[in-house]
Design an enzyme around this catalytic site. Structure first.
Site, short mmCIF file in Angstrom:
data_model
loop_
_atom_site.label_atom_id
_atom_site.label_comp_id
_atom_site.label_asym_id
_atom_site.label_seq_id
_atom_site.Cartn_x
_atom_site.Cartn_y
_atom_site.Cartn_z
CE LYS A 1 0.84 0.78 4.47
NZ LYS A 1 1.28 1.99 5.19
CB THR B 1 -1.20 4.67 3.39
OG1 THR B 1 -1.29 3.77 4.49
CG2 THR B 1 0.26 5.03 3.21
#
Length: 343
Positions: A201, A258
């Site tokens: 990610k 994120t």
């Protein structure tokens, strides 16, 4: 807060933002915590001023938190050892821990809360630790991961993360250690899925930051995150992960946090790249590790080796490692041949 079975002694290795905040959580939960750093000035600041200004400006740490540069002193008597150091030093710190455990004749539970892959070997962090620490020197391995910013956990914002281990008893112990009224832990036995989701990610977050730096809006961000998750899932499943893990906390949850937050170093790195800064300028400006840069190289190489289609990851790799223009890479992605969504 639930009733605790007993106070535990925990060694936390790594006094950066996440390591120091997790150490604070454990102290606040009533555990005895030794925090290890390799920087004497940082240890002195934490012990004397109870601050960690470079990593967590303004945060006051509990006086009960003990910080040391002596690994043996940190680990002595510990029921569990929590790794929160950069991926690039995981193997070295594991080797140092082995020497200490042999001397102390201890067998603690091992936990790690780092996110990335080892450069070169492409191994997951738990694989690296278990390669170095033999079975007779530890009581199991648990991965602590999920959508979490140290800055928000420090403020006691509501945060949900995952404790993953093939040994459910070990995962439940970590759940018990960290759970309180603002931090909720779920258990999971899919270590491969949790670690790959956590690592990859960061790559997509660089892309999300770049879109912001270029001035693109929410539609583009949603597209990148959705198709980025498809790539992460594709690669993770090829290595044995459960596809359902990627719609959980360490998959889509971690990706959302994120890719949408200024707290994310990877997002901030991408944002600066989108604004036209060079990679070296970005690295110099950050002053802290940007895990997604190395992870992008690993993801690209793994995808090539496995023959897995990961066009977004490839585009980010071209920008980071081949000095390609971000706008050109976006144009290339948009001009790709039409596909069915679920292939």
């Amino acid at each position: 807060m639930g009733v605790r079975i007993m106070t535990r002694k925990i060694a936390v290795l790594g006094a950066g933002s996440w390591g120091s905040v997790l150490a604070k959580v454990l102290v606040d939960n009533g555990h005895q915590v030794n925090l290890w750093t390799n920087m004497q000035a940082q240890a002195d600041e934490l012990n004397n001023q109870h601050t960690n200004e470079h990593y967590m400006p303004g945060l006051v740490y509990p006086e009960a938190l003990v910080t040391t540069t002596d690994l043996k002193a940190a680990v002595d008597g510990a029921d569990a050892v929590l790794f929160v150091v950069p991926t690039k030093v995981i193997r070295l710190v594991s080797q140092q821990l082995v020497a200490v455990l042999k001397e102390l004749k201890q067998k603690p539970l091992l936990i790690h809360a780092s996110k990335g892959l080892e450069l070169g070997s492409h191994k997951r962090i738990s694989e690296v630790i278990l390669e170095e620490v033999p079975a007779d020197l530890h009581g199991g391995m648990v991965v602590l991961s999920g959508p979490s910013h140290a800055e928000e956990v420090a403020k006691q914002d509501i945060t949900l993360i995952t404790a993953a281990s093939e040994d459910l008893v070990a995962a439940k112990l970590v759940q018990e250690l960290f759970m309180n009224n603002y931090l909720r832990i779920y258990t999971n036995q899919d270590v491969i899925g949790v670690e790959t989701g956590a690592a990859f990610k960061n790559v997509i977050a660089i892309g999300a930051g770049a879109l912001h730096g270029l001035g693109y809006g929410d539609d583009a961000k949603a597209a990148l995150m959705t198709r980025g998750l498809a790539e992460i899932s594709r690669l993770g499943v090829a290595f044995g992960a459960d596809p359902l893990t990627f719609i959980g906390l360490s998959g889509v949850g971690d990706l959302i946090v994120t890719c949408t937050s200024v707290h994310s170093r990877n997002w901030r790195a991408g944002d600066q790249l989108g604004q036209g800064k060079s990679l070296q300028e970005v690295i110099d400006n950050m002053g802290m590790v940007i895990e997604g840069i190395n992870t992008c190289k690993a993801a690209y190489e793994l995808a090539q080796a496995k023959g897995i289609e990961m066009p977004i990851t490839e585009a980010i790799y071209h920008v980071l490692y081949e000095n390609k223009d971000v706008k050109d890479e976006i144009a290339t992605l948009m001009k790709r041949e039409g596909k069915t969504e679920l292939a």
